[in-house]
Design a protein around this motif. Sequence first.
Motif, short mmCIF file in Angstrom:
data_model
loop_
_atom_site.label_atom_id
_atom_site.label_comp_id
_atom_site.label_asym_id
_atom_site.label_seq_id
_atom_site.Cartn_x
_atom_site.Cartn_y
_atom_site.Cartn_z
N ILE B 379 0.85 -1.19 0.00
CA ILE B 379 0.00 0.00 0.00
C ILE B 379 0.89 1.24 0.00
CG2 ILE B 379 -0.29 0.36 2.49
CD1 ILE B 379 -3.40 0.59 1.69
N HIS B 380 0.40 2.30 -0.62
CA HIS B 380 1.09 3.58 -0.67
C HIS B 380 0.28 4.54 0.17
CE1 HIS B 380 2.07 7.44 -3.09
NE2 HIS B 380 3.03 7.21 -2.22
N PRO B 381 0.62 4.69 1.43
CA PRO B 381 -0.23 5.48 2.34
C PRO B 381 -0.57 6.86 1.80
CG PRO B 381 1.45 4.32 3.60
CD PRO B 381 1.77 4.11 2.16
N ALA B 382 0.42 7.55 1.17
CA ALA B 382 0.17 8.94 0.74
C ALA B 382 -0.93 9.04 -0.31
CB ALA B 382 1.46 9.56 0.23
N SER B 383 -1.15 7.96 -1.09
CA SER B 383 -2.21 8.06 -2.11
C SER B 383 -3.46 7.28 -1.71
CB SER B 383 -1.69 7.58 -3.48
OG SER B 383 -1.45 6.19 -3.45
N THR B 384 -3.46 6.67 -0.53
CA THR B 384 -4.64 5.88 -0.14
C THR B 384 -5.11 6.25 1.26
OG1 THR B 384 -3.20 4.10 0.64
CG2 THR B 384 -4.09 3.89 -1.59
N THR B 385 -4.60 5.49 2.26
CA THR B 385 -5.12 5.64 3.62
C THR B 385 -4.88 7.04 4.19
OG1 THR B 385 -3.03 4.70 4.40
CG2 THR B 385 -4.89 3.21 4.22
N HIS B 386 -3.85 7.73 3.72
CA HIS B 386 -3.51 9.04 4.28
C HIS B 386 -3.57 10.14 3.21
CE1 HIS B 386 -1.94 6.18 7.18
NE2 HIS B 386 -1.80 7.15 8.07
N ARG B 387 -4.39 9.95 2.16
CA ARG B 387 -4.31 10.87 1.03
C ARG B 387 -4.85 12.26 1.36
NH1 ARG B 387 -5.72 9.46 -4.07
NH2 ARG B 387 -5.89 11.66 -4.55
N GLN B 388 -5.63 12.41 2.42
CA GLN B 388 -6.13 13.73 2.79
C GLN B 388 -5.04 14.61 3.40
OE1 GLN B 388 -7.71 10.93 3.45
NE2 GLN B 388 -9.65 11.13 2.34
N LEU B 389 -3.93 14.02 3.80
CA LEU B 389 -2.89 14.79 4.48
C LEU B 389 -1.93 15.44 3.48
CD1 LEU B 389 -1.87 12.32 7.35
CD2 LEU B 389 -3.89 13.77 7.15
N ASP B 390 -1.45 16.66 3.84
CA ASP B 390 -0.39 17.26 3.02
C ASP B 390 0.96 16.69 3.46
OD1 ASP B 390 0.48 18.63 5.28
OD2 ASP B 390 -0.72 20.41 4.79
N ASP B 391 2.02 17.07 2.76
CA ASP B 391 3.31 16.44 3.03
C ASP B 391 3.77 16.65 4.48
OD1 ASP B 391 3.23 15.52 0.49
OD2 ASP B 391 4.96 16.66 -0.27
N ALA B 395 4.52 13.75 7.27
CA ALA B 395 5.81 13.63 7.97
C ALA B 395 5.59 13.45 9.46
CB ALA B 395 6.67 14.86 7.70
N ALA B 396 4.62 14.17 10.02
CA ALA B 396 4.33 14.06 11.45
C ALA B 396 3.87 12.65 11.79
CB ALA B 396 3.27 15.07 11.86
N ALA B 397 3.21 12.01 10.85
CA ALA B 397 2.74 10.63 11.08
C ALA B 397 3.82 9.60 10.73
CB ALA B 397 1.48 10.37 10.26
N GLY B 398 5.01 10.07 10.41
CA GLY B 398 6.11 9.16 10.09
C GLY B 398 6.00 8.59 8.68
N ILE B 399 5.19 9.23 7.85
CA ILE B 399 4.98 8.73 6.50
C ILE B 399 5.47 9.78 5.51
CG2 ILE B 399 3.23 8.06 4.80
CD1 ILE B 399 1.49 7.32 7.32
N GLY B 400 6.40 9.40 4.66
CA GLY B 400 6.87 10.31 3.63
C GLY B 400 5.97 10.21 2.40
N PRO B 401 6.09 11.17 1.48
CA PRO B 401 5.26 11.11 0.26
C PRO B 401 5.57 9.87 -0.58
CG PRO B 401 6.84 12.94 0.16
CD PRO B 401 6.89 12.40 1.55
N GLY B 402 6.79 9.36 -0.46
CA GLY B 402 7.15 8.18 -1.24
C GLY B 402 7.24 6.91 -0.40
N THR B 403 6.63 6.93 0.77
CA THR B 403 6.69 5.74 1.64
C THR B 403 5.75 4.65 1.12
OG1 THR B 403 7.20 7.04 3.61
CG2 THR B 403 6.26 4.85 3.97
N ILE B 404 6.28 3.43 1.05
CA ILE B 404 5.51 2.26 0.64
C ILE B 404 5.53 1.27 1.80
CG2 ILE B 404 5.42 0.30 -0.98
CD1 ILE B 404 5.01 2.86 -2.46
N ARG B 405 4.37 0.69 2.13
CA ARG B 405 4.35 -0.36 3.16
C ARG B 405 4.16 -1.71 2.48
NH1 ARG B 405 -0.52 -0.88 7.23
NH2 ARG B 405 -1.36 -2.02 5.45
N LEU B 406 5.05 -2.64 2.82
CA LEU B 406 4.93 -4.01 2.30
C LEU B 406 4.53 -4.95 3.42
CD1 LEU B 406 8.19 -4.53 0.17
CD2 LEU B 406 5.93 -3.80 -0.62
N SER B 407 3.73 -5.95 3.08
CA SER B 407 3.54 -7.10 3.95
C SER B 407 4.03 -8.28 3.10
CB SER B 407 2.06 -7.27 4.31
OG SER B 407 1.88 -8.46 5.03
N VAL B 408 5.21 -8.77 3.47
CA VAL B 408 5.87 -9.75 2.61
C VAL B 408 5.26 -11.13 2.87
CG1 VAL B 408 8.07 -10.80 1.97
CG2 VAL B 408 7.99 -8.39 2.65
N GLY B 409 4.79 -11.75 1.80
CA GLY B 409 4.10 -13.04 1.90
C GLY B 409 5.06 -14.21 1.84
#
Lengths: 161, 428
Positions: B379-391, B395-409
């Motif tokens: 998931i790309h938080p900046a374009s999905t779960t956190h898309r309402q937030l500005d940069d 950052a305050a939430a520890g998420i950068g604009p290019g942050t990607i979260r993986l759940s490795v299967g």
Amino acid sequence: MTTQDDAAEVATIQRVLSYARNIAIVGLSSNPLRASFFVGFYLLRHGYRVFPVNPRESEVLGQRCYGSLADVPEPIDVVDVFRQGDAVPGIAREASAVGARALWLQYGVVSPEGVAVARDAALDVVEDRCIKIEHARYFGRMHWLGFNTGVVGARRAKALP
Amino acid sequence: MPEQHEFGFHTRAIHAGARPEPVTGARAIPIFQTTSYVFEDADAAAAYFNLQEYGNTYSRIMNPTVAAFEERIANLEGGVGSVAFASGLAAQTAALFTMLQPGDHMLASSALYGGTLTQLKHLMRKLSVGLTFVDPDDVDGWKRALTPATKVLFGETIGNPAGNVLDIEALAELAHAHGAPLMVDNTFATPYLCRPIEWGADIVVHSATKFIGGHGTSIGGVVVDSGEFDWSNGRYQVVADPSPAYHGLSFHETFGIYGYLMKLRAETLRDLGAALSPFNAFLFMQGLETLPLRMARHVENARRVAEFLAGHPAVSSVRFAEQATSPHRELARKYLPNGAGAVFCFDLVGGRAAGKTFIEALTLFSHLANVGDAKSLVIHPASTTHRQLDDAELAAAGIGPGTIRLSVGIEDAVDLIWDLRQALGALR
Ligand SMILES: Cc1ncc(COP(=O)(O)O)c(C=O)c1O
């Protein structure tokens, strides 16, 4: 259940519950919200005969109450104790005198001296355990409420009454 | 009688809570798909409702299939028992609801799953319970935030999504010195990688939705109790005093180490009603049978994926607690010696636009809002779960604009790396 001591304890618990028929509960309360009442109720439901020993009560759970173990007119297999630790050595001596086979000390009933007295008299001893929970763990339905019985195996559970 | 023997984790993951059904001999755990249970007689019914006998009454409160799942989890976590719920969030709500009352205060890590942060903010306000969020890495900060009304400390073993590792032993010591329990969300570690109770935690909660199931089919949660916390220390009248919601019963005095769990079930689950369905419990038990095998593989794949990403020029940082550069490496070594889980974030050099392109170029990772599946997820938080937030807010939430979260299967690692490589290639 990891050490040799634990293995011996598990064996003792299962043996006591299997030979027990007549159980004297020392300190059984008539207050239905007390732990001792829950235990007495449960044991009666599971076919054991319960002999309340409590000089301050006359009848508990429909059973006649006795002032001391020596007053109980029938042979006692197990003496289950809900009293302060300092009362235990005397109870252990009485238990041995009336020919009981086991002394069972409930949660929080601690008495190294009482345990030593009972062991010297060759009684089986279970300490700091609840007889209701141990029955439910090995022979009853403790697993129906999501408790960790610690019992693992591929054989059908054995049921006591 | 055979000599007693301590069974290992793999054995207990398969057997705990599920001895053969005594009446039919069914070897698999039956799905007791029933709302209610016929009483043997009126006395039995009364005994069950009075909690004088372990008995089934109504599946909102207990169910034999759910109970088998509960026992298995309690066994794997090393607790005295557990109570399952319809979701991880329901489990957390119930755990807190059982121990807190208006006027109390709680401390929570500020780096929790977003849904939990939101839940705590709203729930605690409505219950008139004070709430202070603290930086989970700063043990002194937790200490400074304690108040006389603080009744529980709460954090995640591995934080979602920042991946910080909780100093469970230090926080348990702090909590106990204050006469309060430590509650830990162990969802990301599972009892295979960390058992918080062994480090002093009192209550452990899970979203079973994730690795416990592992199949992504079912929502569920569970609360495990160590049985060690003294609810009669004078600060938890709500657990220790005679209960007006259960005809004056004192749960802690009557049921001893099982008192909190009895209250959690007989009152909180009864009243809040978020019961786990027997079918979901059955599916979670299927998951637990392979938990140790899956987790070992998740961890192995996560390490290989993290190593690949760390060496790629389009990646600016990898936030995996095992990484040499991670601020949580020492804590991970202590609490997670078999692996720091399989969910972590990394950052793309190209920021928000690169994140979107990258996600859309992946073909094997599923783009969705979950973790802990056997399938690899992204998931790309900046374009999905956190898309309402500005940069700045991100950052305050520890998420950068290019942050990607993986759940490795648990697919073949080479296939996962192949997919990541080709998607990173799309950024040039
Ligand atoms: C760490 C953590 N805790 C709790 C939850 C909530 O669980 P559920 O979705 O089962 O309510 C989640 C869900 O994402 C989670 O990641």
